[in-house]
Design a protein around this motif. Structure first.
Motif, short mmCIF file in Angstrom:
data_model
loop_
_atom_site.label_atom_id
_atom_site.label_comp_id
_atom_site.label_asym_id
_atom_site.label_seq_id
_atom_site.Cartn_x
_atom_site.Cartn_y
_atom_site.Cartn_z
N GLU A 161 40.66 96.07 33.95
CA GLU A 161 41.69 95.85 34.96
C GLU A 161 41.28 94.75 35.93
O GLU A 161 42.12 93.95 36.36
N ALA A 162 39.99 94.69 36.27
CA ALA A 162 39.52 93.63 37.16
C ALA A 162 39.66 92.27 36.50
O ALA A 162 40.06 91.29 37.15
N ARG A 163 39.35 92.18 35.21
CA ARG A 163 39.51 90.89 34.51
C ARG A 163 40.98 90.52 34.40
O ARG A 163 41.33 89.34 34.44
N ALA A 164 41.86 91.52 34.24
CA ALA A 164 43.29 91.23 34.16
C ALA A 164 43.81 90.67 35.48
O ALA A 164 44.69 89.80 35.49
N ARG A 165 43.27 91.14 36.60
CA ARG A 165 43.69 90.60 37.89
C ARG A 165 43.23 89.16 38.08
O ARG A 165 43.83 88.42 38.87
N GLN A 166 42.20 88.74 37.37
CA GLN A 166 41.73 87.36 37.48
C GLN A 166 42.49 86.41 36.55
O GLN A 166 42.29 85.20 36.61
N LEU A 167 43.36 86.96 35.70
CA LEU A 167 44.04 86.14 34.71
C LEU A 167 44.91 85.04 35.32
O LEU A 167 44.90 83.91 34.82
N PRO A 168 45.69 85.29 36.39
CA PRO A 168 46.49 84.19 36.95
C PRO A 168 45.65 83.00 37.40
O PRO A 168 46.08 81.85 37.24
N VAL A 169 44.47 83.25 37.92
CA VAL A 169 43.61 82.14 38.33
C VAL A 169 43.15 81.35 37.12
O VAL A 169 43.11 80.11 37.14
N ARG A 170 42.82 82.04 36.05
CA ARG A 170 42.35 81.35 34.85
C ARG A 170 43.46 80.58 34.15
O ARG A 170 43.21 79.61 33.44
N LEU A 171 44.71 81.02 34.35
CA LEU A 171 45.84 80.33 33.72
C LEU A 171 46.31 79.12 34.52
O LEU A 171 47.20 78.40 34.07
N ALA A 172 45.74 78.91 35.70
CA ALA A 172 46.20 77.80 36.54
C ALA A 172 45.97 76.46 35.85
O ALA A 172 46.86 75.59 35.85
N ALA A 173 44.79 76.25 35.29
CA ALA A 173 44.49 74.96 34.65
C ALA A 173 45.39 74.68 33.45
O ALA A 173 45.95 73.59 33.34
N PRO A 174 45.60 75.64 32.51
CA PRO A 174 46.55 75.36 31.42
C PRO A 174 47.96 75.06 31.90
O PRO A 174 48.66 74.23 31.33
N MET A 175 48.40 75.74 32.97
CA MET A 175 49.74 75.47 33.49
C MET A 175 49.84 74.05 34.04
O MET A 175 50.84 73.36 33.85
N VAL A 176 48.76 73.60 34.71
CA VAL A 176 48.76 72.23 35.22
C VAL A 176 48.79 71.23 34.07
O VAL A 176 49.50 70.22 34.11
N VAL A 177 48.01 71.51 33.03
CA VAL A 177 47.97 70.60 31.87
C VAL A 177 49.33 70.49 31.22
O VAL A 177 49.74 69.41 30.76
N CYS A 178 50.07 71.58 31.17
CA CYS A 178 51.37 71.57 30.50
C CYS A 178 52.47 70.96 31.36
O CYS A 178 53.40 70.35 30.82
#
Length: 201
Positions: A161-178
């Motif tokens: 659950e803690a890693r799932a809460r960190q997912l939006p932060v980790r997805l920031a770079a791919p979203m910027v790239v796209c």
């Protein structure tokens, strides 16, 4: 015609620089198995230990459940450890294999099992203590292993659950790239072309 060429070259320069910058952002946040060039050895060791700890944390509840089943089937603790080690990932199987080697060398099981916590860290201490107490004093292992299995599963779920809460932060770079390249091509390029076309008039 020259205005179109100037606008196109500007878009190419802007869009061409984005992959370089964004590539550095992605490489900085990516955890690769091999040590990246330029990364200090101490940092690579920390990353390797972190991955190993996560692997142990993920497989630990399953290891306890398998020990519980084999001991309930009538195996001695040392036999149970030897039976399940082939079904576990490398860090756990290596730690369990060392118990068998030390017992084969004549060491008492209660002392040999201490190598599991030495190799796997604090996560293995409750199990090691329970196995040692059972060997020294003949205490029943079933209730102890059942309780440790429940606790390990709860801990694994909380970590997930803690890693799932960190997912939006980790997805920031791919979203910027796209989004950034498409924004440059669809929003900025027409503006530049229109500006250069108006200058020609």
């Amino acid at each position: 015609m020259s205005a179109w060429l100037v606008a196109a070259s500007t878009v190419v320069v802007v869009a061409g620089g984005l992959p370089v910058v964004l590539g550095r952002v992605i490489r900085a946040g990516r955890n690769v198995s091999a040590r990246p060039s330029g990364v200090p050895a101490a940092r690579a060791v920390r990353l390797s230990r972190r991955r190993r700890a996560r692997l142990v944390e993920a497989a630990w509840p399953d290891a306890i459940d398998m020990l519980l089943l084999t001991i309930a089937a009538g195996f001695l603790p040392v036999q149970a450890i030897e039976s399940v080690r082939g079904l576990l990932p490398a860090p756990l199987s290596d730690a369990f294999a060392s118990v068998g080697r030390r017992c084969a060398a004549g060491e008492r099981f209660a002392d040999a099992v201490q190598s599991v916590s030495e190799e796997l860290g604090p996560i293995a201490s409750p199990l090691v203590d329970g196995l040692a107490m059972a060997d020294r004093y003949g205490l029943p292992l079933g209730p102890v292993l059942a309780r440790l299995g429940d606790e390990a599963r709860h801990h694994r779920r909380r970590a997930a659950e803690a890693r799932a809460r960190q997912l939006p932060v980790r997805l920031a770079a791919p979203m910027v790239v796209c989004t950034l390249p498409s924004f440059v091509l669809l929003a900025i390029a027409p503006l530049l072309i229109g500006a250069f076309s108006s200058l020609r008039r």
